[in-house]
Design an enzyme around this catalytic site. Structure first.
Site, PDB file in Angstrom:
ATOM      1  N   GLU A 157       0.798  -1.230   0.000  1.00 20.77           N
ATOM      2  CA  GLU A 157       0.000   0.000   0.000  1.00 20.77           C
ATOM      3  C   GLU A 157       0.831   1.279   0.000  1.00 20.77           C
ATOM      4  O   GLU A 157       0.589   2.176   0.802  1.00 20.77           O
ATOM      5  CB  GLU A 157      -0.953  -0.008   1.209  1.00 20.77           C
ATOM      6  CG  GLU A 157      -1.943  -1.138   1.135  1.00 20.77           C
ATOM      7  CD  GLU A 157      -2.918  -1.162   2.300  1.00 20.77           C
ATOM      8  OE1 GLU A 157      -4.137  -1.213   2.034  1.00 20.77           O
ATOM      9  OE2 GLU A 157      -2.471  -1.155   3.469  1.00 20.77           O
TER      10      GLU A 157
HETATM   11  C1  ACM Z   1      -2.398  -5.499   3.790  1.00 21.68           C
HETATM   12  O1  ACM Z   1      -3.491  -5.950   4.138  1.00 21.68           O
HETATM   13  N1  ACM Z   1      -2.233  -4.201   3.645  1.00 21.68           N
HETATM   14  C2  ACM Z   1      -1.260  -6.354   3.531  1.00 21.68           C
END
Ligand code: ACM
Length: 495
Positions: A303
């Site tokens: 992310e």
């Molecule tokens: C995640 O759930 N950001 C790995």
């Protein structure tokens, strides 16, 4: 008709024998040979039986063939070190667990623990195990649970309880998500401010906390004794506000960022061009690897929305290089597949919304795949719309959703042989206590454990549903809070 034997994960061979059950009595003894490995396991076994039987169980070092013994036999046969096979035979007069490696004996004990049931009441209460012959081994080498201790903190005592839960279901990896925007949970000797300044915060202004170095080492040893490897995750180059709060030199402004207690993602980042960044990454990953005897260190990588691909690759590259320099292998969330990886690195697939092209290419270049698909393995997803805890971005996950999926064909373009294993994950934005955590884990963790352990031909929802029905009473006896999924006809606990 022999009773249904509700072992989870379902063993490969499980044949009920047509004789009376074994009864644990005050004269039951454990028999091993006097080798350090077998004695250590005998102590674990004695502990297990004594707590269930209510009286101490003797350990003997000579098997004179008498009845009423539980024999643990390590029979090395030149098999590889990661061989997890075991055989378990229960007859009316004795129990024998046989395995080529210590890990197999640990698994055999986990199975025996599930077979042993309390019967009778008051002074007549005792443990019995049905007569059965079991031959068993896992499908996947990596069978894990990832726990987010950063959004809300779970300390040494709680993590030890989780380890005991993992061993009940033959899960062998405890992955700790130790750092995130909201808090830093592992004391790092070379970077003390991480926990001094960022250890106390958590989501919603709740109390934080952190593992002292010595506590982490204790947890790792406690887990290892029970066949569980700890994989520490230091999440970079995003999810780093706790680091930027502790060390202002990691921000372009040179100033510490504010504490963050919300649950947004994607806003914090390291900067490859700052002189402090590389030293920070090398210090942290070198220390964490040194504290961790296991083969893997997780570098996060998920992310990261505000960074060029080139800068992302530089930062992930420094982290990976530090892990390799310490003699460990790299694990990262699936986004790291965009970066060249050493063969044997593990890519943890989680987001079904992402294009798998990079993962397929990384596998061709020698990476392994760990499967944690959000819609099946993210155990912080609500069971249904009425679940009070949890999130919903990957949908609702009822028990059957956690059970009915097939790892080997899950990712088109990734061959079955590239799958290293299966890992459940639980994120703790909404989860603040051990009871809340186990309510989200149970019963779904048992389903994921069977997906990871049992061969596809041994798996069947209707059969699992009947077996898991007996486990609610076990969780009650062990004091685990759990969710009574309406998909199962739960067998009530004995009064
Ligand atoms: C995640 O759930 N950001 C790995």
């Amino acid at each position: 008709m022999p009773e249904v034997i509700g072992v989870i994960p379902r063993p490969h061979v499980c044949e009920p024998l047509d004789e009376a059950p074994f009864q644990v009595t005050s004269s039951t003894a454990i028999v091993v040979r006097p080798t350090p490995e077998e004695i250590a396991l005998a102590v674990v076994a004695a502990d297990l039986l004594s707590s269930g039987a209510g009286s101490p169980v003797e350990i003997r070092y000579v098997d004179d063939g008498t009845a009423g013994v539980i024999a643990l036999r390590l029979s090395p046969d030149g098999s590889p070190a990661d061989d997890e096979r075991y055989m378990l035979t229960v007859t009316a007069t004795r129990i024998v667990i046989d395995a080529p490696r210590r890990t197999g004996l640990v698994h055999g004990l986990a199975t025996l623990r599930q077979l042993l049931r309390p019967v009778g009441a008051g002074a007549d209460r005792r443990l019995v195990a049905p007569a059965v012959h079991i031959e068993d081994e896992p499908r996947y080498r990596w069978r894990g649970l990832s726990v987010d201790v950063a959004r809300h903190f779970f300390g040494l005592a709680e993590l030890k309880v989780l380890v005991t839960l993992l061993t009940r279901y033959k899960l062998n990896v405890l992955h700790l998500h130790l750092t995130d925007d909201q808090g830093w949970r592992l004391q790092v000797p070379s970077r003390p401010l991480l926990t001094e300044l960022s250890g106390a915060s958590a989501v919603g202004g709740d109390p934080g906390g952190f593992l002292r170095t010595a506590e982490y080492v204790e947890l790792v040893a406690y887990a290892a004794a029970r066949g569980v490897t700890v994989v520490p995750e230091i999440d970079i180059p995003g999810h780093v506000n706790a680091a930027l709060h502790a060390y202002g030199e990691l921000s372009p402004s040179g100033q510490p960022t504010d504490v963050y207690t919300g649950i947004d993602v994607g806003f914090s980042r390291l900067s490859a061009d700052l002189p402090a960044t590389e030293a920070f990454l090398r210090d942290v990953f070198t220390d964490v690897a040194a504290l961790t005897p296991g083969a893997y260190v997780h570098i996060g990588g998920d992310e990261v929305t505000q960074m060029s691909a080139e800068e992302y690759a530089r930062l992930v590259g420094i982290a990976a290089d530090s892990v390799h320099a310490a003699g460990r292998r790299v694990v990262g969330w699936q986004e790291i597949a965009s970066v060249p990886l050493s063969p044997g690195s593990v890519v943890q697939v989680w987001d079904h919304r992402l294009d798998p092209t990079d993962v397929i290419a990384a596998v061709r270049a020698g990476a392994r795949v760990l499967l944690s698909p959000g819609p099946h393995a993210y155990l912080d997803m609500k069971y249904d719309a009425s679940t009070a805890l949890g999130l919903e971005w990957a949908g609702h996950i009822e028990l059957r959703d956690a059970y009915e999926w097939e790892p080997s064909t899950f990712l088109t373009g990734v061959p079955a042989g590239a799958i290293e294993g299966v890992e459940a994950a639980v994120w703790t934005e909404t989860i603040r206590s051990l009871d809340e955590l186990t309510t989200m884990l149970l019963p779904r963790l048992a389903a994921l454990a069977e997906v990871a352990w049992s061969a596809p031909e041994d798996r069947d929802w209707a059969d699992f549903r009947a077996r898991v029905a007996q486990h609610g009473a076990v969780w009650d006896r062990a004091g685990f809070a759990w969710y009574a999924s309406p998909q199962v006809d739960w067998v009530p606990s004995l009064a």
